[in-house]
Design an enzyme around this catalytic site. Structure first.
Site, PDB file in Angstrom:
ATOM      1  N   GLU B  60       0.809  -1.217   0.000  1.00 51.87           N
ATOM      2  CA  GLU B  60       0.000   0.000   0.000  1.00 51.87           C
ATOM      3  C   GLU B  60       0.845   1.271   0.000  1.00 51.87           C
ATOM      4  OE1 GLU B  60      -0.729  -2.644   1.825  1.00 51.87           O
ATOM      5  OE2 GLU B  60      -2.764  -3.184   1.244  1.00 51.87           O
ATOM      6  N   HIS B 129     -11.100  -4.910   8.887  1.00 53.51           N
ATOM      7  CA  HIS B 129     -11.722  -4.626   7.589  1.00 53.51           C
ATOM      8  C   HIS B 129     -13.036  -3.870   7.713  1.00 53.51           C
ATOM      9  CE1 HIS B 129      -9.012  -7.888   6.528  1.00 53.51           C
ATOM     10  NE2 HIS B 129      -9.281  -7.767   5.252  1.00 53.51           N
TER      11      HIS B 129
END
Lengths: 330, 323
Positions: B60, B129
């Protein structure tokens, strides 16, 4: 390690080129000495990281790229900025926190920028700018403008995740980046061998199938020649190239460094390999330099640096009414 | 007016951006061959090729950093992060570079980058998440934060984001990707910093964003059954924030409930409450209430997850308590 001891004068470059390299190194040295003096006198604040000892790396690498190429670098950034041709007045003004500084007094020593020179910044999160070099290279590749990216970083960056992420992405996408590690053997005050499983930094690139080599970072011609090879490789579309320049900083990490972690003998030993006298001797051997020539270059550097000091001193601080300028591009 | 869902509205907007401007590129994990973990980018790789639609490694930080660098170099990158929780691996790039470099370079560099990230709970994905942390990014000067809650807004806000010269954090709530609504054929955009009154009312203002707007609307329906007319305000962007819309509504209704999926403590809702007390204190007939996620990492088990998320009943209870 690539060294350049027995180089023929003819192969080294034109006299103008060679004198230019010495001139730049001497300017950086003098500029940094002046910066230290200004810091001691309270004209410069914050962290000040001097490039003294590492001049051959920035100057040698800069000599291998074109004005249109991009440079991104770490926070020990005065040397690369001067080599790139940023205005010494505006750099000194930035160190003084003046509105005439290269970053209008918003960045200081660690964050020099000059987009007109494609000097895309000094960055002060260790390793944090390597991803940017990938992005600039991706833009060059997509836009087919032929620019490559020269990315300087220190040995302290090589244990950051962003280093590994960036090398991998650059290799996978064959991005035109020259990764140039200035290995001055210490991450701040920590000996690289104490914290790195592989202290021969260039070897890490093989994990990403990036060609890599180590070069004597005290030899400006050796750095330039390896950088040229690296630049050609990337410009030819063959993807990134990795160069480790082994060098040494003669001063502390920053002006706040008491240097408990290394011995005076070690520093003294490295000073015998000072890149400026080394190259000066080489030029004398080739008959391109004499005492008068050295004196001229010293005077010239002195003049530029004194003018930078005067300019910075006389420049105004930013107007407080501009505090909120440039938070957003409107 | 044709109807579509948020996922398709986003995809159509991305497709048009790729068609109209060769500087636009998409980057992200599994956005190409896989089609995007939430299906937003499905088909775009086949249509535009792998130089424009780039599958990335699971890295990321470099993906966002590469987006920043590409934006500096003249591109218009759009980066997708699978969830907002993963964006924290790129926090350094977003906070230390994207939001600061324009300022720190004295205005020389700007970063026209859109970072899309999925957010929000309800799918039993537990604490890595499921959080809705758009408010964290709204804290940072230099960033803009868009929080669409309808297909119309998703398309209109993304269009604005793509014309921005600054970095935009574009937060997509996973629970409403399939939500349908009308989206006009003609070209339009939704400007940043303009909240929308989704339902008018004179008794209490319910302020929401992203997924919580729909809970607010359901709560307003329930309150109407008890003769309380709630005004529902959809913020659309957290930064810039339409402060005037909030204040004007509260001055009219004299009561407010602020709703968000995020944690209460130190959350964005607290900022709204502070603004209301600064600018409409004399108009208030009750303390401003907050309805937020429970102060726990998001649990997996359905009953616990449900208990950890704000609901329309919580909003109704908060509004009734003000009478």
């Amino acid at each position: 390690m690539t060294t350049a001891k027995a180089r023929a004068k003819e192969e080294a470059g034109t006299p103008e080129e060679l004198l230019g390299l010495l001139r730049q190194m001497m300017l950086i040295r003098r500029f940094e000495e002046k910066s230290a003096e200004m810091y001691a006198r309270g004209r410069i604040a914050g962290f000040l990281h001097l490039y003294i000892g590492q001049e051959a790396v920035g100057v040698g690498a800069e000599a291998a790229i074109e004005p249109d190429d991009y440079v991104v670098t770490h926070y020990r950034d005065h040397g690369q900025a001067l080599a790139r041709g940023l205005d010494p007045n505006a750099i000194m003004a930035e160190l003084f926190g003046r509105t005439t500084g290269v970053s209008k007094g918003r960045g200081g020593s660690m964050h020099l920028f000059d987009v007109s020179k494609h000097f895309m910044g000094g960055y002060a999160i260790v390793g944090g700018h390597l991803p940017l070099s990938c992005g600039l290279a991706l833009a060059s590749k997509q836009l087919k403008n032929g620019r490559i990216v020269l990315c300087f970083f220190g040995d302290g960056a090589v244990n950051q995740g962003e280093f590994h992420e960036a090398l991998n992405l650059a290799a996978v996408w064959r991005l035109p980046v020259v990764f140039l590690c200035e290995n001055n053997l210490y991450g701040m005050g920590t000996d690289i061998r104490r914290v790195s499983a592989e202290a021969e930094v260039y070897r890490r690139a093989c994990a990403y199938n990036i060609p890599a080599e180590q070069v004597d970072g005290m030899d400006v011609l050796a750095v330039r020649d390896v950088a040229r090879k690296a630049v050609q490789h990337t410009r030819d579309g063959k993807g990134p190239y990795f160069v480790e320049a082994v060098t040494y900083r003669f001063r502390g990490h920053s002006m706040a460094d008491p240097e408990f972690y290394r011995t005076k003998e070690e520093v003294q030993q490295w000073r015998t390999r000072d890149p400026i006298p080394l190259f000066e001797r080489q030029l004398r051997d080739w008959g391109l330099m004499d005492d008068a020539g050295i004196k001229r270059l010293e005077d010239e550097a002195e003049g530029v640096v004194n003018e930078a000091e005067r300019f910075a001193e006389e420049s105004p601080a930013p107007d407080v009414s501009t505090l909120y300028d440039n938070v957003y591009e409107e | 007016m044709p109807e579509t869902n948020i996922r398709e509205a986003l995809r159509q907007t991305l497709r048009e951006a790729l068609q109209q401007d060769e500087h636009v590129i998409l980057m992200g994990e599994d956005i190409g061959a896989y089609g995007g973990s939430y299906g937003v980018t499905r088909g775009l790789l086949q249509e535009f090729g792998d130089e424009r639609v780039r599958d990335t490694p699971i890295s990321e930080s470099v993906v966002v950093g590469c987006g920043i660098g590409a934006a500096m170099g003249g591109m218009r990158p759009i980066v997708e992060l699978m969830t907002i929780n993963f964006s924290f691996l790129a926090f350094d790039q977003i906070i230390n570079v994207a939001s600061t470099v324009h300022y720190m370079s004295g205005g020389q560099i700007n970063v026209p980058l859109v970072i899309r990230m999925a957010s929000g709970g309800g799918s039993q994905l537990a604490a890595t998440h499921s959080h809705d942390l758009a408010g964290w990014y709204a804290h940072v000067p230099g960033l803009k934060v868009a929080v669409p809650s309808t297909p119309y807004d998703a398309r209109g806000l993304l269009k604005t984001a793509l014309r921005e010269e600054n970095t935009v954090i574009f937060v997509e709530h996973t629970a409403i990707y399939g939500l349908r609504g009308e989206v006009p054929d003609e070209d339009y955009s939704v400007p940043f910093g303009q909240a929308q009154v989704m339902r008018e009312g004179g008794d209490v203002t319910i302020v929401g964003y992203s997924g919580s707007v729909h809970q607010a609307l359901r709560a307003a329906e329930m309150l109407a059954g008890q003769a309380i007319e709630a005004e529902v305000l959809n913020l659309r962007t957290l930064r810039p924030l339409d402060v005037d819309a909030i204040i004007n509504s509260v001055k009219k209704t004299t009561r407010a409930v602020v709703v968000e999926d995020d944690w209460c403590f130190g959350g964005f809702g607290g900022e709204i409450v502070a603004l209301i007390q600064e600018r409409a204190f004399d108009y208030l007939d009750a303390p401003v209430a907050r309805v937020c996620g429970a102060d726990v990492p998001m649990p997996y088990a359905k009953v616990l997850e449900t208990a950890a998320l704000p609901s329309e009943q919580h909003i109704v209870d908060a509004a009734l308590a003000m009478r």
